[in-house]
Each structure stands twice: as structure tokens, then as C-alpha cells.
Design a protein around this motif. Structure first.
Motif, short mmCIF file in Angstrom:
data_model
loop_
_atom_site.label_atom_id
_atom_site.label_comp_id
_atom_site.label_asym_id
_atom_site.label_seq_id
_atom_site.Cartn_x
_atom_site.Cartn_y
_atom_site.Cartn_z
N HIS A 28 0.83 -1.22 0.00
CA HIS A 28 0.00 0.00 0.00
C HIS A 28 0.85 1.26 0.00
O HIS A 28 2.07 1.20 0.17
CB HIS A 28 -0.92 0.01 1.24
CG HIS A 28 -0.16 0.13 2.52
ND1 HIS A 28 0.48 -0.94 3.13
CD2 HIS A 28 0.10 1.20 3.32
CE1 HIS A 28 1.08 -0.55 4.23
NE2 HIS A 28 0.88 0.75 4.38
N ASP B 179 0.95 4.88 2.18
CA ASP B 179 0.42 5.33 3.47
C ASP B 179 -0.65 6.41 3.35
O ASP B 179 -1.48 6.56 4.26
CB ASP B 179 1.56 5.83 4.37
CG ASP B 179 2.09 4.70 5.25
OD1 ASP B 179 1.60 3.56 5.13
OD2 ASP B 179 3.00 4.98 6.06
N HIS C 171 4.85 0.11 -0.18
CA HIS C 171 5.54 -0.75 0.77
C HIS C 171 4.57 -1.77 1.33
O HIS C 171 3.34 -1.67 1.14
CB HIS C 171 6.16 0.09 1.89
CG HIS C 171 5.13 0.83 2.70
ND1 HIS C 171 4.52 1.99 2.25
CD2 HIS C 171 4.57 0.56 3.90
CE1 HIS C 171 3.65 2.39 3.14
NE2 HIS C 171 3.64 1.55 4.16
N ARG D 243 4.56 8.73 12.42
CA ARG D 243 4.53 9.65 11.29
C ARG D 243 4.85 11.06 11.72
O ARG D 243 4.54 11.46 12.85
CB ARG D 243 3.19 9.58 10.57
CG ARG D 243 3.17 8.29 9.82
CD ARG D 243 1.94 7.79 9.20
NE ARG D 243 2.30 6.43 8.75
CZ ARG D 243 2.38 5.37 9.57
NH1 ARG D 243 2.06 5.48 10.85
NH2 ARG D 243 2.79 4.21 9.11
FE LIG Z 1 2.21 1.71 5.71
#
Ligand SMILES: [Fe+2]
Ligand SMILES: O=C(O)CCC(=O)C(=O)O
Length: 347
Positions: free
Chosen positions: A140, A142, A226, A244
Motif C-alpha cells: 500500500h 500510506d 511498501h 509519522r
Molecule cells: Fe504503511
């Protein structure tokens, strides 16, 4: 995912050269550093978190929690009701939240962004059971989950060593250059959405990862493709952090101001046993514009699960039953019950 995994480029040589770090991440879509974080601090964090995980009943009793030896009969993951209590117990640990503020991480992120940055309030730990590979985090970008802006960086680090067979994170270098959010489809695993990279024309879908050791850290922007490698061990839990960071003043999505959903907690509950106030509500002093979470990606994934379930797709059926048991009063659960009734499958 790929059969052959290539080794990450290690960027420790450029640690003191922000322009070179920026050039590499713009070109390759990731930066990987050996021991960017202090391995001893990571091991201490592992001890604290694994102790809570053992208290949750997910490790074999009478084993050293640091070894992370799973009670495989307790397998569960994000989205399962059974996951909430154990993850919530870990999520309340002050030390886990402090790790997002460790200067070795924040100064590196500042250098890469070239601007002052801050961690998203929502920090995330992943606790991955062995012999549970169907639930591996799918391929996917992010952005579909965290949103806000494309420059947001994810910092992924194993809490302890994470050799390939324990299922660390892998990336497709250069995939961020697609410059947009690709179509994501229904999948099991964290986030529940996956991109099909077979036959991609805009990038070479070759996977890169490594045998991670404590302190090693992978950093990448929101469009880099990733996914996790499967945890192929017999009995070891994989434990990792994915936090994040956004530039101060940039856009953040509102759900990232809340604790991670699978913990089932609000901030007051998270903070209950903290000794220090230093990092409680730290983001309230910062003036980031906030945008509402866009549920389009998730809704599309669930609509696909309904369609696939109608055709008898096993994983989709599993997904519908999970929604019915974890969130019985939701609209999704209602739709799930209707589909199961329609095809005569048990709820
Ligand atoms: Fe991720
Ligand atoms: O650790 C995992 O399995 C998922 C992590 C991930 O997708 C991320 O860090 O963005």
C-alpha cells in the motif's frame, strides 16, 4: 510479494548532509539507516512493551518477555475485538509515546524535511503473530490511511532485531514517483487495502528490505509503495513502531489527532498512568491546519469486500464476519449481515 528481496541502500554515510539525504529520498523514495536509534534504548522499550504483551496473555507464560515467544492460540490482529484489550494495555505505556520524540529521530526528520517537524499525535505499534501470514500488512501507500499531505514521513523501526523471516517492512524504491494515490483494493492485513503492483509500468516492482537489527530505521514519504514481509517464524511475535511526522504548519487529517483506533482508547485513558506531562497534548500548541478524514478509500475497500463475499471469496467473508463481531451496530455490519443472509452463509 516478491520472491527475491534486495538489500536496502544504507544512508549512514550521509547522516550529516541534509542536501544529500533530501536528494536520496526524492530519488529513491526511502532512506534506511543502521542503528539510527540507540539499540539499548530500543531493547529497553522492547522489554517494557513485551512485558505488557505477556500480561495481555499473548506470550507464553514462564518465558522471558524479551524473547517474544507467542502463544499462537491467541492470534488476533487489528480489527479483531480480542486485539483491543492487549493493544490498549501496550498503548498506555508512556515510554512507547516518548519514543516518537527521541531526538535521534526528530533531528533526522528535520534534516530530511529541511523544516521543523513534529510527530503525529497518533503513534502506532504493530504486534504481529507468527503463523498468521494471511493477515500480513498488504502492499500500500500510506496516504490512503493517514492522509494530510504527501510529504508526511513514516519512520518504521523494529523494537528489537527483526530478521527477514520475522516479517519486517519492504519497499519498492522509486515507486513514490507515480506522484498520486494509486487504486487500492480490498485485502486482509493492517489497513485492509492493497495495491496491485504486478506488471507496473511506471516503476520497477522490485522489493528491498533487510535483516533489521535493533535501532535500524526506515523512513519514507506517503506515496512510497511498501508492505510487510510475512512473519514465517514458528513462534515469535514481531514488534515494531511506525510513527509519522509532518512539517510544522502543514495539513494533518483529524483522525491522526486521536489515539490509534485499535487501542480503543481516548487520550485521557492513554495518559492515566503517565509520570510526566511533557508530551501530553503536545500538539495543541502547534497551529497545523486540520482536514477531515476522507473515508473514500476505506469505503471502496469495504464495498469490494461485500461484492467478493457475494461470490464466496473466503477472505471477504472473513472480513464481513469480523465487522459484524467487532462493530455490530455499524452500518457496515448491517450491510455485511444482509450479504451473508442473501447468500445463505452463517454470520
Ligand atoms: Fe504503511
Ligand atoms: O508494520 C507493519 O506491518 C505495517 C507498517 C506500515 O505499513 C507502515 O509503517 O507504514
Amino acid at each position: 510479494m516478491a520472491q527475491e528481496i534486495r538489500e536496502f541502500r544504507v544512508s549512514n554515510d550521509a547522516i550529516d548532509e541534509p542536501a544529500e539525504l533530501q536528494r536520496r529520498i526524492a530519488d529513491e523514495g526511502y532512506l534506511f539507516f543502521r542503528r539510527m536509534q540507540d539499540p539499548d534504548k530500543m531493547r529497553e522499550l522492547r522489554r517494557l512493551m513485551m512485558t505488557r504483551i505477556q500480561e495481555a496473555g499473548w506470550l507464553l507464560p514462564d518465558t522471558d518477555p524479551v524473547d517474544g515467544i507467542a502463544d499462537v492460540s491467541k492470534q488476533c490482529t487489528e480489527g479483531h475485538q480480542a486485539y483491543t484489550a492487549g493493544y490498549g494495555h501496550v498503548y498506555k505505556l508512556e515510554a512507547f509515546h516518548r519514543a516518537a520524540h527521541w531526538p535521534e529521530v526528530t533531528t533526522m526528520i528535520d534534516k530530511i524535511m529541511g523544516r521543523p517537524s513534529m510527530p503525529h499525535p497518533q503513534q502506532i505499534a504493530r504486534i504481529w503473530f507468527p503463523q498468521y501470514t494471511e493477515h500480513t500488512t498488504p502492499i500500500h501507500q500510506d496516504f490512503v490511511h493517514f492522509q494530510g499531505n504527501f510529504e508526511t514521513l513514516t519512520s518504521w523501526a523494529p523494537i528489537g532485531d527483526c530478521p527477514i523471516e520475522l516479517g519486517g517492512l519492504a519497499v519498492i524504491p522509486g515507486s513514490h514517483k507515480v506522484g498520486r494515490v494509486l487504486d487500492h483494493h480490498f485485502s486482509l492485513g493492517a489497513g485492509g487495502l492493497s495495491v496491485n503492483v504486478e506488471g507496473a509500468e511506471e516503476f520497477d516492482p522490485t522489493w528491498y528490505s533487510t535483516d533489521y537489527e535493533a535501532g535500524d530505521t526506515l523512513i519514507f514519504p506517503a506515496l512510497t509503495i511498501h508492505g510487510a514481509l510475512p512473519n514465517e517464524t514458528d513462534d515469535k511475535l514481531r514488534l515494531s513502531l511506525d510513527n509519522r511526522y509532518l512539517a510544522v504548519g502543514d495539513l494533518i487529517a483529524d483522525h491522526m489527532l486521536d489515539p490509534h483506533g485499535p487501542s480503543g482508547l481516548n487520550w485521557e485513558q492513554v495518559y492515566e498512568d503517565w509520570e510526566s506531562d511533557q508530551y501530553k497534548y503536545y500538539w495543541k500548541d502547534v497551529d497545523n491546519p486540520v482536514v477531515a478524514f476522507d473515508s473514500t478509500y476505506r469505503d471502496r475497500g469495504f464495498a469490494e469486500a461485500l461484492e467478493l463475499a457475494r461470490a464466496g471469496h473466503e477472505q471477504a467473508l472473513y472480513r464481513l464476519r469480523r465487522t459484524i463481531s467487532s462493530d455490530p451496530d455499524s452500518e457496515d455490519a448491517q450491510s455485511a449481515r444482509e450479504v451473508l443472509a442473501e447468500i445463505g452463509a452463517p454470520a
